[in-house]
Enzyme design. Structure first.
Site, PDB file in Angstrom:
ATOM      1  CB  SER A 148      -0.949  -0.056   1.198  1.00 52.76           C
ATOM      2  OG  SER A 148      -1.976   0.901   1.078  1.00 52.76           O
ATOM      3  CG  ASP A 290      -5.843  -4.036  -4.112  1.00 53.25           C
ATOM      4  OD1 ASP A 290      -6.272  -3.264  -3.233  1.00 53.25           O
ATOM      5  OD2 ASP A 290      -4.641  -4.324  -4.246  1.00 53.25           O
ATOM      6  CG  HIS A 317      -5.427  -2.542  -0.090  1.00 54.59           C
ATOM      7  ND1 HIS A 317      -4.732  -2.157  -1.213  1.00 54.59           N
ATOM      8  CD2 HIS A 317      -4.910  -1.797   0.930  1.00 54.59           C
ATOM      9  CE1 HIS A 317      -3.853  -1.216  -0.901  1.00 54.59           C
ATOM     10  NE2 HIS A 317      -3.942  -0.983   0.389  1.00 54.59           N
TER      11      HIS A 317
END
Length: 341
Positions: A148, A290, A317
């Site tokens: 991320s 995601d 994610h």
């Protein structure tokens, strides 16, 4: 006798397989490490434009050929949600290092007038470089895994310091925030309940993202579909612990208050035209569900001269949880291949 032999073989084979998956004895060696008393923990001093602070790291295992430094998301999240790695990387003999970036959980958390100047991508890159030096990592063993926001940080680090890297892993992050925002607007939002989406947008416009109703709506409409595909009540404890420790000030300053896109310091971040200059072996990990566009991430892998794609077909994610077997099988295979070079 043949039946007895077959029975014994059936009993022995599982134990033999388990023994083969155990790391070598050297994996537990502390030779050359000065963190024995603390169980692998080191508080590393770093220098910033506002003075000196300390960041927390913890080494797991010993492998002179491969050490993976883990860059958590957020910004302002913590290393804690990476704890699932304990279930897979030791058996593969891979050394890895937990790390809380400055401002997060176990590291120093500068506050007060002027400290917002610390929360820039460039400053974080220099922090990672100081951590690398303190841990004595180099191109012969240093792999950087960013998830991320940590993926942004990993890309930025590689673009400036790839001469120190053995490999790179970009997990669940695209190379362009404008593209991420476009995907949210054009693909994710139209699939949401229009009334609930309108309510969320209204609260964002009124700066009421701290209203409990905001996260109540987004939990079922967004988080359980695109962040971690499990009912929130079943989220693994390291995940809920990490979310409970997030530095919301840093997160909002850099990511922005909305959970349906990014603004703040990162709003215009875009390295899509520079990614091809990263020449170290790189694994791009994408989740089919995601918040990031998995098809775009597939194109990212093609841009990279030595890029590979790992698609977690059940993942979102946090694919290291909702498509765990795919995530770690692919990650270990990549790291084993790099280590053998």
């Amino acid at each position: 006798m043949n039946k007895l032999a077959a029975l014994l073989a059936a009993l022995v084979l599982p134990f033999a397989a388990a023994a083969q998956s155990a790391p070598p004895a050297s994996y537990y060696s502390h030779a050359g490490h000065d963190d024995v008393l603390s169980g692998g923990v080191k508080m590393i001093p770093i220098t910033t434009p506002l003075g000196k602070f300390r960041v927390w790291t913890k080494r797991v295992g010993n492998n002179p050929k491969l050490a993976v430094l883990l860059l958590h998301g957020g910004p302002g999240m913590t290393h804690e949600y990476f704890e699932a790695f304990d279930s897979y990387l030791p058996a593969a003999g891979i050394e890895y290092i937990y790390y809380d970036q400055l401002g997060s959980a176990y590291s120093d958390q500068p506050k007060g007038p002027g400290t917002d100047a610390l929360w820039t991508t460039d400053r974080f890159v220099e922090e990672v470089e100081q951590v690398r030096q303190a841990l004595h990592l180099d191109k012969n063993n240093f792999c950087l895994l960013g998830h991320s926001w940590g993926g942004i940080l990993a890309m930025e680090y590689a673009l400036k310091y790839q001469q120190h890297l053995k490999c790179l892993v970009i997990s669940n992050m695209v190379d362009s925030i404008p593209q991420y925002n476009e995907y949210a607007k054009q693909v994710l939002e139209p699939a949401m309940d229009p009334k609930q989406l309108a309510e969320v947008k209204a609260m964002e416009a009124e700066h009421r993202t701290d209203d409990p109703r905001y996260m109540q709506i987004l939990t079922t409409m967004h988080y359980e579909k695109h962040v971690l595909r499990m009912p929130q009540a079943q989220w693994p404890e390291p995940v809920t612990r990490a979310f409970g420790h997030v530095n919301s000030h840093i997160y909002t300053l850099m990511q922005g208050p909305s959970e349906l896109g990014a603004s703040g310091v990162l709003e215009h971040w875009d390295r899509s035209k520079d990614l091809h200059t990263i020449t170290v072996p790189t694994l791009v990990i994408a989740g089919r569900y995601d918040t990031m566009d998995p098809d775009y991430m597939a194109q990212m892998a093609k841009k990279l001269p030595r890029g590979q794609l790992l698609l977690c077909s059940k993942g979102s994610h946090m694919s290291m949880y909702d498509d765990q077997q795919t995530y770690f099988a692919g990650l270990v295979k990549f790291l084993d291949g790099v280590e053998a070079r």
